[in-house]
Design a protein around this motif. Sequence first.
Motif, PDB file in Angstrom:
ATOM      1  N   HIS A 126     -24.096 -92.171   2.629  1.00  0.00           N
ATOM      2  CA  HIS A 126     -24.891 -93.299   2.139  1.00  0.00           C
ATOM      3  C   HIS A 126     -26.118 -93.528   3.010  1.00  0.00           C
ATOM      4  O   HIS A 126     -27.211 -93.841   2.499  1.00  0.00           O
ATOM      5  N   GLN A 127     -25.979 -93.372   4.317  1.00  0.00           N
ATOM      6  CA  GLN A 127     -27.115 -93.565   5.219  1.00  0.00           C
ATOM      7  C   GLN A 127     -28.188 -92.510   4.987  1.00  0.00           C
ATOM      8  O   GLN A 127     -29.382 -92.814   5.071  1.00  0.00           O
ATOM      9  N   ILE A 128     -27.796 -91.271   4.709  1.00  0.00           N
ATOM     10  CA  ILE A 128     -28.779 -90.227   4.405  1.00  0.00           C
ATOM     11  C   ILE A 128     -29.542 -90.575   3.127  1.00  0.00           C
ATOM     12  O   ILE A 128     -30.767 -90.413   3.047  1.00  0.00           O
ATOM     13  N   GLU A 129     -28.828 -91.085   2.126  1.00  0.00           N
ATOM     14  CA  GLU A 129     -29.485 -91.478   0.877  1.00  0.00           C
ATOM     15  C   GLU A 129     -30.473 -92.620   1.103  1.00  0.00           C
ATOM     16  O   GLU A 129     -31.545 -92.656   0.503  1.00  0.00           O
ATOM     17  N   ASP A 130     -30.122 -93.562   1.988  1.00  0.00           N
ATOM     18  CA  ASP A 130     -31.006 -94.695   2.260  1.00  0.00           C
ATOM     19  C   ASP A 130     -32.266 -94.273   3.012  1.00  0.00           C
ATOM     20  O   ASP A 130     -33.322 -94.918   2.883  1.00  0.00           O
ATOM     21  N   LYS A 131     -32.172 -93.219   3.812  1.00  0.00           N
ATOM     22  CA  LYS A 131     -33.333 -92.764   4.568  1.00  0.00           C
ATOM     23  C   LYS A 131     -34.407 -92.144   3.683  1.00  0.00           C
ATOM     24  O   LYS A 131     -35.591 -92.165   4.018  1.00  0.00           O
ATOM     25  N   ILE A 132     -33.980 -91.578   2.561  1.00  0.00           N
ATOM     26  CA  ILE A 132     -34.899 -90.838   1.689  1.00  0.00           C
ATOM     27  C   ILE A 132     -35.325 -91.728   0.527  1.00  0.00           C
ATOM     28  O   ILE A 132     -34.490 -92.277  -0.178  1.00  0.00           O
ATOM     29  N   LYS A 133     -36.605 -91.870   0.320  1.00  0.00           N
ATOM     30  CA  LYS A 133     -37.117 -92.645  -0.805  1.00  0.00           C
ATOM     31  C   LYS A 133     -37.085 -91.783  -2.062  1.00  0.00           C
ATOM     32  O   LYS A 133     -37.662 -90.704  -2.105  1.00  0.00           O
ATOM     33  N   GLY A 134     -36.414 -92.276  -3.065  1.00  0.00           N
ATOM     34  CA  GLY A 134     -36.289 -91.512  -4.308  1.00  0.00           C
ATOM     35  C   GLY A 134     -34.844 -91.428  -4.752  1.00  0.00           C
ATOM     36  O   GLY A 134     -33.923 -91.894  -4.061  1.00  0.00           O
ATOM     37  N   ASN A 135     -34.625 -90.829  -5.898  1.00  0.00           N
ATOM     38  CA  ASN A 135     -33.288 -90.699  -6.477  1.00  0.00           C
ATOM     39  C   ASN A 135     -32.593 -89.495  -5.862  1.00  0.00           C
ATOM     40  O   ASN A 135     -32.896 -88.349  -6.182  1.00  0.00           O
ATOM     41  N   VAL A 136     -31.651 -89.737  -4.955  1.00  0.00           N
ATOM     42  CA  VAL A 136     -30.969 -88.656  -4.252  1.00  0.00           C
ATOM     43  C   VAL A 136     -29.492 -88.993  -4.129  1.00  0.00           C
ATOM     44  O   VAL A 136     -29.116 -90.158  -4.011  1.00  0.00           O
ATOM     45  N   SER A 137     -28.651 -87.965  -4.184  1.00  0.00           N
ATOM     46  CA  SER A 137     -27.214 -88.132  -4.038  1.00  0.00           C
ATOM     47  C   SER A 137     -26.702 -87.096  -3.053  1.00  0.00           C
ATOM     48  O   SER A 137     -26.991 -85.900  -3.178  1.00  0.00           O
TER      49      SER A 137
END
Length: 509
Positions: A126-137
């Motif tokens: 979840h933290q990796i997803e929050d670091k990246i702006k955009g739709n990522v999983s």
Amino acid sequence: AIKDRRYWNIVKNPSKSTVNVFVNRGSLQIFSDILRDLLAESYDLKVKHEKIVVSFLKLKSANWRESFSDYMSMNGHYFAPEHVGIGSLPQYFSEGNYSLSHWNEIWSNLNAEWIPGSIFWCRFCHQIEDKIKGNVSVIYVPSRSRFEIFARDDIRTKAKDALIKDIAKMCLPQNFRYHQPEFAEGAKWEKWGAIAKLGEIRIQYPTTRFCLFFEVNAQKKIEPDHTNDENDIYCNTVTLDRKKSPPFTIIDTSTWTDETDFERLENIMGQGNKVKSLLIMAQSSRADENLTASMKILERNIPSKAAGKCNVVNKEQQVGGQDEHSICCMCRRNLVLRQSEGKPNQTALTETSIVIGWRLTLCGCVFCRQCFLNSVQMKMKHYGKAMCQRCGTSILASDCENIIKFKRSKQNESSHTSFCFDPYNADWNRLAVMSIANFCYDIENMDPGKKCHTCLDCRTVTIHKTNRPFFYCRNNKCPNIMCSICGNVPLSSDDIEACRKKNCAINRY
């Protein structure tokens, strides 16, 4: 090909001109762009979480569904994720003060931590997803021992770099610490208590990874407690860096991929081996206040020096005239009992130093939540039902639900619910999956033409026919194709050939 992981799944609705397409949420935008190019204005698209409902409005061809499936097969590579595995070692790793043994240790234990449910690794993704702006999983796939990142090409690259960087940081000396509690000779309750307290600390500090190792005076090779002795896998021994680790070789139980720390301890001691001490490693991607606080609470709750004495039950003590005092029959901690028809006082709910306990309805034995969870999970795997660890009496489903799903207060929940992961419900769902699996095993015994396996990735139980070499996971969102004999996901041409010839090793899933 079977060895190629498919990252989408189509479920057709024969009664309507619709198709349900299951893709990872990080691929939703990619899928929408493909459909716009393919079908122009001839469809209507609705997104529901990871399911996309496509309604075809103008296509009248009788084989439009087959044409759509063919197109998806040809363009499925657009949905393929970026992979991060043990071989994704960054170039700068050898230039800095990174520990290669810790890099290997993280990857060798990832399956063992992820499958039983790891609040740390769920938060990590979840933290990796929050670091990246955009739709990522970002997800971890146990069957292939790797992380998979779903997004557009440019976002995938950023997320991959961030993920590798955070794992590499965990291998810096300042970002991992060791804690080694010792136990009195024969004090089994102390080891049970240490594992129970560690489970509670993991929930309290979800940003810190806690890994447990055992120092064992082994009388013989230690092996997982499987039902098929001829296929038992012997665990290996690993030695960590000597800079901050104690001078002994520790047991690596990473091959026991669905067992908890409590089950591994019971497995080792059940084979006549003595556990001299435990080694708890705390890791974080940064040496922040959380890591320091984690070490302080480890020393306070699981002290380095052995206690050697256990508490004595005193059933006559009362708190506020309502709450009965007792001790857990496993870890021997003082408890404030939660009555079946009442509640403990408000102080017990909010004060973390007070441990809440329960008295079982049928036998009257007393447990804290973590000891109860540890013992019930093991009993359900070994005996197919929930049983009291102390006396062997069956446990009511209502007792299981009340204890497992109990939460102390909303204030204590905020640390983990912020990233959509509730460890209490996750524990309850895990017990539900075990119950479903046990029921399916009974069906398997009644019908020799059928067999059941639990998917390693999504933990869905699937009943399938044994006359076919492979079967699909029953979960529409899961792309796995598994062997009907061993239940594994074949990863190579050699694996596929071995499964076709029924030469694959049978495992316990």
